[in-house]
Enzyme design. Structure first.
Site, PDB file in Angstrom:
ATOM      1  N   ASP A  31      37.095   0.723  30.665  1.00 41.61           N
ATOM      2  CA  ASP A  31      38.546   0.488  30.730  1.00 41.61           C
ATOM      3  C   ASP A  31      38.762  -1.022  30.768  1.00 41.61           C
ATOM      4  OD1 ASP A  31      41.038   2.550  31.954  1.00 41.61           O
ATOM      5  OD2 ASP A  31      41.374   0.397  31.756  1.00 41.61           O
ATOM      6  N   TYR A 141      53.100   5.625  17.110  1.00 37.87           N
ATOM      7  CA  TYR A 141      52.162   6.157  18.114  1.00 37.87           C
ATOM      8  C   TYR A 141      51.563   7.484  17.621  1.00 37.87           C
ATOM      9  CZ  TYR A 141      50.721   8.814  22.201  1.00 37.87           C
ATOM     10  OH  TYR A 141      50.025   9.606  23.063  1.00 37.87           O
ATOM     11  N   PHE A 206      69.178  10.919  29.484  1.00 38.59           N
ATOM     12  CA  PHE A 206      69.409  10.423  28.123  1.00 38.59           C
ATOM     13  C   PHE A 206      70.016  11.517  27.237  1.00 38.59           C
ATOM     14  CE2 PHE A 206      65.530   7.507  28.979  1.00 38.59           C
ATOM     15  CZ  PHE A 206      66.346   6.550  29.572  1.00 38.59           C
ATOM     16  N   ARG A 280      68.283   8.844  23.869  1.00 37.87           N
ATOM     17  CA  ARG A 280      67.230   7.862  23.598  1.00 37.87           C
ATOM     18  C   ARG A 280      66.758   8.110  22.172  1.00 37.87           C
ATOM     19  NH1 ARG A 280      61.908   7.953  27.391  1.00 37.87           N
ATOM     20  NH2 ARG A 280      61.606   9.895  26.283  1.00 37.87           N
ATOM     21  N   GLY A 282      64.878   8.914  18.937  1.00 39.76           N
ATOM     22  CA  GLY A 282      63.572   9.528  18.678  1.00 39.76           C
ATOM     23  C   GLY A 282      63.263  10.748  19.521  1.00 39.76           C
TER      24      GLY A 282
END
Ligand code: UFG
Length: 327
Positions: A31, A141, A206, A280, A282
Site C-alpha cells: 500500500d 473509473y 442528492f 448529483r 452521474g
C-alpha cells in the site's frame, strides 16, 4: 495460502486482510498509504509501503514473496472524481494494474482477484443486475475497471492465470477493529454517521425526484465482511483449479437514501437533519445486484443483509474511532 493484497491498508482491503488472517492465510500487504492507513493493517500481515507505479518494486516484491494469489484493491475509486480527473483513472488505475498483472504472470501466480465495480452497469435493462447485463461503464473509473477485466481475460487465455472479477455494489459496515475512514468522505453512510457524531450539521440528499417509491436513489448496501468472505471463497476456488469468473456482489436488496437516513436515526438516536439538494451528476436511480451466480457457484450469501445491523456495526466503529485512524 500466501496472498499479496494491494491496497490492504484501505477500507475493504484491510478488512479482507483481517478475515484472511483469521482464516489462516499468510498475507503480504502492499500500500502506498495515499488513502490507506498504516494502523488499519493487521499486525500479523507483512507490510510493504510502496507504489504499484514502481515496477521494479512490484517485481522484487513478487520474487521475494512468491504469492499463490493476489487480491488487487489498490485503486482510485470515486466515480465523481473520475469525471473531473479522468487521466488519474484512465492512466494510473490502468497502468498500475497492468504492472501488477504483468509481474504476476511472470511470477506464475495462479489466482488473481480484481476489485471491480457496479459502475460497469450505467444503463441496466434488468434489475436486479446479473452478470449477463450489458456493460456500459458510467465513468472513467468504471472504464478503468472494465479495461483491467479485459486484460485479465487475455492473461487467462494466454498464460493460464485464473482470475475472478468481483463487481462490488455499495460497500459499507465495519468490524470491531476496522472501519471506513476516507478523506474527503463522500459515501452516504459514514457521512450520515458524522452528522450523528456532531461533526457535520446535516446531510444533503442528492435529489428526491427519481423514479423510485420515495423519489431518492436506491442502492444495494453490502457489508464489507460479506465482501471479504467472497474474496476468500473466490481465491480458494481459483487455487483449487476453478475457472475464471465474474461475479456481481451485493445484498440483493435495495434501500433508498431516505431509508438509510431513517435507519441511522433509529440506530443512533440522533435526529440527523436532512435537506433535499440537487441531483448529483452521474447517479443512476436504482442499482441492485443479483448475486445468484456466486451463490450458485461458491455458496456465497451475505451474513449481514440487514441494513440496521450494517449501520449498527458502522456506528460502533465510528463511536469508538470518531476521528478515524490515528495514522
Ligand atoms: N448520497 C446523498 N448524499 C450524500 C452522499 C450520497 O444523497 O451526501 C446518495 C448518492 O446520491 C447515492 C447514494 O447516496 O444515491 C450512495 O452514494 P455513495 O456516494 O455512498 O455511493 P455510490 O453509489 O455513488 O458509489 C459506490 C462506490 C463506487 C461504486 C458505486 C457503484 O463508492 O466506487 O457505488 O454503484 F462505483
Amino acid at each position: 495460502m500466501k496472498i499479496l493484497v494491494t491496497g490492504g491498508a484501505g477500507y475493504i482491503g484491510s478488512i479482507t486482510v483481517e478475515r484472511l488472517i483469521k482464516a489462516g492465510a499468510e498475507v503480504v500487504v502492499l500500500d502506498n498509504l495515499f488513502q490507506g492507513h498504516r494502523d488499519a493493517v493487521h499486525p500479523d500481515a507483512t507490510f510493504v509501503q510502496g507504489d504499484l507505479a514502481d515496477r521494479a518494486l512490484v517485481e522484487k516484491l513478487m520474487a521475494d514473496h512468491k504469492p499463490d494469489g493476489i487480491m488487487h484493491f489498490a485503486s482510485y475509486t470515486l466515480v465523481g472524481e473520475s469525471m473531473e480527473r479522468p487521466f488519474l483513472y484512465l492512466r494510473d488505475n490502468i497502468t498500475n494494474g497492468l504492472n501488477l498483472i504483468e509481474s504476476a504472470v511472470k511470477q506464475g501466480v495462479r489466482g488473481f482477484i480484481l476489485s471491480s465495480t457496479a459502475n460497469l452497469f450505467d444503463e441496466p435493462e434488468q434489475i436486479p443486475i446479473a452478470e449477463t447485463e450489458r456493460i456500459v461503464p458510467g465513468s472513467p473509473y468504471g472504464e478503468s475497471k472494465f479495461i483491467l477485466e479485459r486484460y485479465l481475460y487475455w492473461m487467462d487465455r494466454l498464460y493460464d492465470m485464473r482470475y475472478t472479477c468481483l463487481r462490488y455494489f455499495n460497500a459499507c459496515g465495519a468490524t470491531e477493529e476496522r472501519g471506513e475512514d476516507h478523506d474527503p468522505e463522500t459515501h452516504l453512510i459514514p457521512l450520515v454517521l458524522q452528522v450523528a457524531l456532531g461533526q457535520r450539521e446535516k446531510i444533503t440528499i442528492f435529489g428526491d425526484d427519481y423514479d423510485t417509491p420515495d423519489g431518492t436513489c436506491i442502492r444495494d448496501y453490502i457489508h464489507v465482511v460479506d465482501l471479504a468472505e467472497a474474496h476468500i471463497l473466490a481465491m480458494r476456488a481459483l487455487l483449487d483449479g476453478g475457472h475464471s469468473r465474474k461475479y456481481n456482489l451485493g445484498n440483493g436488496r435495495g434501500f433508498s437514501v431516505k431509508e438509510v437516513v431513517e435507519t441511522a436515526r433509529a440506530v443512533t438516536g440522533h435526529p440527523i437533519p436532512a435537506e433535499i439538494g440537487p441531483r448529483r451528476p452521474g447517479d443512476p436511480a436504482t442499482l441492485i445486484a443479483s448475486s445468484e451466480t456466486i451463490n450458485h457457484d461458491l455458496g456465497w450469501r451475505p451474513i449481514y443483509p440487514d441494513l440496521r445491523t450494517i449501520i449498527e456495526m458502522a456506528w460502533n466503529w465510528h463511536q469508538a474511532n470518531p476521528q478515524g485512524y490515528e495514522k
